[in-house]
Design a protein around this motif. Sequence first.
Motif, PDB file in Angstrom:
ATOM      1  N   UNK A  81      18.919 -58.819-127.933  1.00  0.00           N
ATOM      2  CA  UNK A  81      18.677 -57.428-127.546  1.00  0.00           C
ATOM      3  C   UNK A  81      19.990 -56.811-127.051  1.00  0.00           C
ATOM      4  N   UNK A  82      20.034 -55.492-127.089  1.00  0.00           N
ATOM      5  CA  UNK A  82      21.262 -54.798-126.698  1.00  0.00           C
ATOM      6  C   UNK A  82      21.674 -55.197-125.284  1.00  0.00           C
ATOM      7  N   UNK A  83      22.934 -55.607-125.152  1.00  0.00           N
ATOM      8  CA  UNK A  83      23.467 -56.014-123.863  1.00  0.00           C
ATOM      9  C   UNK A  83      23.424 -57.507-123.618  1.00  0.00           C
ATOM     10  N   UNK A  84      22.722 -58.255-124.470  1.00  0.00           N
ATOM     11  CA  UNK A  84      22.649 -59.706-124.286  1.00  0.00           C
ATOM     12  C   UNK A  84      23.992 -60.368-124.597  1.00  0.00           C
ATOM     13  N   UNK A  85      24.268 -61.473-123.921  1.00  0.00           N
ATOM     14  CA  UNK A  85      25.380 -62.326-124.317  1.00  0.00           C
ATOM     15  C   UNK A  85      24.978 -63.095-125.579  1.00  0.00           C
ATOM     16  N   UNK A  86      25.857 -63.088-126.576  1.00  0.00           N
ATOM     17  CA  UNK A  86      25.592 -63.809-127.819  1.00  0.00           C
ATOM     18  C   UNK A  86      26.823 -64.638-128.176  1.00  0.00           C
ATOM     19  N   UNK A  87      26.567 -65.767-128.840  1.00  0.00           N
ATOM     20  CA  UNK A  87      27.655 -66.582-129.370  1.00  0.00           C
ATOM     21  C   UNK A  87      27.899 -66.199-130.819  1.00  0.00           C
ATOM     22  N   UNK A  88      29.161 -66.153-131.185  1.00  0.00           N
ATOM     23  CA  UNK A  88      29.569 -65.903-132.565  1.00  0.00           C
ATOM     24  C   UNK A  88      30.017 -67.236-133.147  1.00  0.00           C
ATOM     25  N   UNK A  89      29.410 -67.630-134.262  1.00  0.00           N
ATOM     26  CA  UNK A  89      29.706 -68.937-134.843  1.00  0.00           C
ATOM     27  C   UNK A  89      30.021 -68.791-136.330  1.00  0.00           C
ATOM     28  N   UNK A  90      30.769 -69.769-136.844  1.00  0.00           N
ATOM     29  CA  UNK A  90      31.065 -69.831-138.271  1.00  0.00           C
ATOM     30  C   UNK A  90      29.850 -70.360-139.024  1.00  0.00           C
ATOM     31  N   UNK A  91      29.868 -70.221-140.331  1.00  0.00           N
ATOM     32  CA  UNK A  91      28.738 -70.662-141.136  1.00  0.00           C
ATOM     33  C   UNK A  91      28.524 -72.170-141.033  1.00  0.00           C
ATOM     34  N   UNK A  92      29.595 -72.900-140.671  1.00  0.00           N
ATOM     35  CA  UNK A  92      29.461 -74.351-140.508  1.00  0.00           C
ATOM     36  C   UNK A  92      29.075 -74.752-139.085  1.00  0.00           C
ATOM     37  N   UNK A  93      28.775 -73.771-138.234  1.00  0.00           N
ATOM     38  CA  UNK A  93      28.307 -74.055-136.886  1.00  0.00           C
ATOM     39  C   UNK A  93      29.377 -74.055-135.816  1.00  0.00           C
ATOM     40  N   UNK A  94      30.650 -73.895-136.172  1.00  0.00           N
ATOM     41  CA  UNK A  94      31.727 -73.894-135.176  1.00  0.00           C
ATOM     42  C   UNK A  94      31.619 -72.661-134.278  1.00  0.00           C
ATOM     43  N   UNK A  95      31.754 -72.912-132.958  1.00  0.00           N
ATOM     44  CA  UNK A  95      31.754 -71.799-132.009  1.00  0.00           C
ATOM     45  C   UNK A  95      33.073 -71.034-132.128  1.00  0.00           C
ATOM     46  N   UNK A  96      32.976 -69.682-132.152  1.00  0.00           N
ATOM     47  CA  UNK A  96      34.165 -68.856-132.326  1.00  0.00           C
ATOM     48  C   UNK A  96      34.417 -67.908-131.157  1.00  0.00           C
ATOM     49  N   UNK A  97      33.361 -67.340-130.606  1.00  0.00           N
ATOM     50  CA  UNK A  97      33.550 -66.327-129.558  1.00  0.00           C
ATOM     51  C   UNK A  97      32.218 -66.059-128.866  1.00  0.00           C
ATOM     52  N   UNK A  98      32.300 -65.331-127.742  1.00  0.00           N
ATOM     53  CA  UNK A  98      31.106 -64.891-127.024  1.00  0.00           C
ATOM     54  C   UNK A  98      31.328 -63.451-126.577  1.00  0.00           C
ATOM     55  N   UNK A  99      30.266 -62.667-126.607  1.00  0.00           N
ATOM     56  CA  UNK A  99      30.408 -61.274-126.199  1.00  0.00           C
ATOM     57  C   UNK A  99      29.069 -60.590-126.018  1.00  0.00           C
ATOM     58  N   UNK A 100      29.126 -59.275-125.777  1.00  0.00           N
ATOM     59  CA  UNK A 100      27.932 -58.464-125.578  1.00  0.00           C
ATOM     60  C   UNK A 100      27.441 -57.925-126.915  1.00  0.00           C
ATOM     61  N   UNK A 101      26.157 -58.073-127.149  1.00  0.00           N
ATOM     62  CA  UNK A 101      25.527 -57.647-128.399  1.00  0.00           C
ATOM     63  C   UNK A 101      25.133 -56.176-128.325  1.00  0.00           C
ATOM     64  N   UNK A 102      25.305 -55.465-129.449  1.00  0.00           N
ATOM     65  CA  UNK A 102      24.781 -54.118-129.571  1.00  0.00           C
ATOM     66  C   UNK A 102      24.385 -53.866-131.023  1.00  0.00           C
ATOM     67  N   UNK A 103      23.253 -53.229-131.260  1.00  0.00           N
ATOM     68  CA  UNK A 103      22.739 -53.030-132.615  1.00  0.00           C
ATOM     69  C   UNK A 103      23.397 -51.842-133.309  1.00  0.00           C
ATOM     70  N   UNK A 104      24.701 -51.875-133.427  1.00  0.00           N
ATOM     71  CA  UNK A 104      25.471 -50.777-133.995  1.00  0.00           C
ATOM     72  C   UNK A 104      26.500 -51.337-134.962  1.00  0.00           C
ATOM     73  N   UNK A 105      27.356 -50.458-135.484  1.00  0.00           N
ATOM     74  CA  UNK A 105      28.412 -50.902-136.391  1.00  0.00           C
ATOM     75  C   UNK A 105      29.298 -51.931-135.702  1.00  0.00           C
ATOM     76  N   UNK A 106      29.700 -51.633-134.454  1.00  0.00           N
ATOM     77  CA  UNK A 106      30.375 -52.652-133.644  1.00  0.00           C
ATOM     78  C   UNK A 106      29.273 -53.538-133.073  1.00  0.00           C
ATOM     79  N   UNK A 107      29.070 -54.707-133.668  1.00  0.00           N
ATOM     80  CA  UNK A 107      27.918 -55.535-133.333  1.00  0.00           C
ATOM     81  C   UNK A 107      28.149 -56.357-132.064  1.00  0.00           C
ATOM     82  N   UNK A 108      29.390 -56.774-131.835  1.00  0.00           N
ATOM     83  CA  UNK A 108      29.699 -57.562-130.637  1.00  0.00           C
ATOM     84  C   UNK A 108      31.001 -57.060-130.025  1.00  0.00           C
TER      85      UNK A 108
END
Length: 409
Positions: A36-63
């Motif tokens: 949901x908007x404002x949640x902390x989300x993890x950004x991962x590669x397709x192979x499961x590698x952790x890449x980043x963490x940030x705030x989620x928003x349902x817009x063009x800028x997604x994180x």
Amino acid sequence: MTRPQLILSPGREKFIDRRHPWIFSGAVMRETGDPHEGDLVDVVAVDGRWLAVGHYQPESIRVKVLSYTTPDIDEAWWRARLASAIAYRRQLGLFNMGLADLSAPNHHSNLTDMFRLIHAEGDFLPGLVADYYNGALVLQAHSMGMYRMLPQLAAWLGEMLGDKLRVVFNKSAATLPDGVGENGFLLGDPCDEWEAHEQGHRYLINFREGQKTGFFLDQRDNRALLSSLSAGRRVLNCFGYTGGFSLAALHGGARYVETVDISKRAIELCDRHVELNYGAAAPHRGVVADVLQYIPSVSRPESDLFDIVILDPPAFAKSHKVLQQALKGYRAINRKALELLPPGGLLFTFSCSQAVSRDEFQTMVFSAANLAGRQVRIVRHLAHGADHPVSIHHPEGEYLKGLLLQVDG
């Protein structure tokens, strides 16, 4: 507890190496965990590698990315980021003068006690702005994730700044989706106006009704430059708001200053600032008018021409969709200003539109000079001050573009 994840499309993880603080929706292959908007989300590669963490928003800028190095966004992480921003301003000397002693007879002789304390991506805290005004802090969230953090951030900043912080005001209602959030005090006693100082001038800051967080702090260095060039000159301050450039010109010895703004309330406060600092007899006039209509109406004898014009309009281009229309607007007002100035006259011209690049802005001014039939030299490129740092990974943070021009003929 497992956080929601955004899995990037194959090959898109290479953009992580650039450490840009925004991840766009086009790079995302799928989402898991129903963020949901404002949640902390993890950004991962397709192979499961952790890449980043940030705030989620349902817009063009997604994180809006908070960290590329650790998934642990805990109290220690937040305190470290806040401490880094504070230490940087201390390094700039911005805390050296302390709070104003209003009982001292010469308390505002050289005092500056208002500046930007946290500059979003420039301080690696995307979505968060914090401006300091002589013991008051105005917080502004540009994402739901940061908005949720404001009460806790206010408490931590209160601990870290100690007796240098007396009130904290949240001014996020206009920077979040409609109906989300309300402006109000998070710490300290509510007030209608707050006195703060820049280069000796006393300003009355209205947190609730003022533009941005109450004042345009990003122009401090450019106001100082104007002051150094104003002795004996007649100055026209267009889009003058509450008179920052006008007070700078008076401080520098201008023989006459005129401030033009379409807002009656802004001009009334500008007039109060002039009287507060230079008395009722100061050589200043406030004008409530549309600048585009006012400049062509200015007709004066040769001896009364303005020697300096300042153009500091609001953002004409909020997005790239309206860029060309915005450039037309900038070109029109710059042409009129250049036509007004005598040989040797100076023009301070600015754009605060992030969508307008520095090259596009300079090309626009070149076109305006040609249309005005004036020969113009660039004296200096202008920008916001060091308290508005730009992350090398986020060049879009260099939003304020300006030129100091001299009309040669």
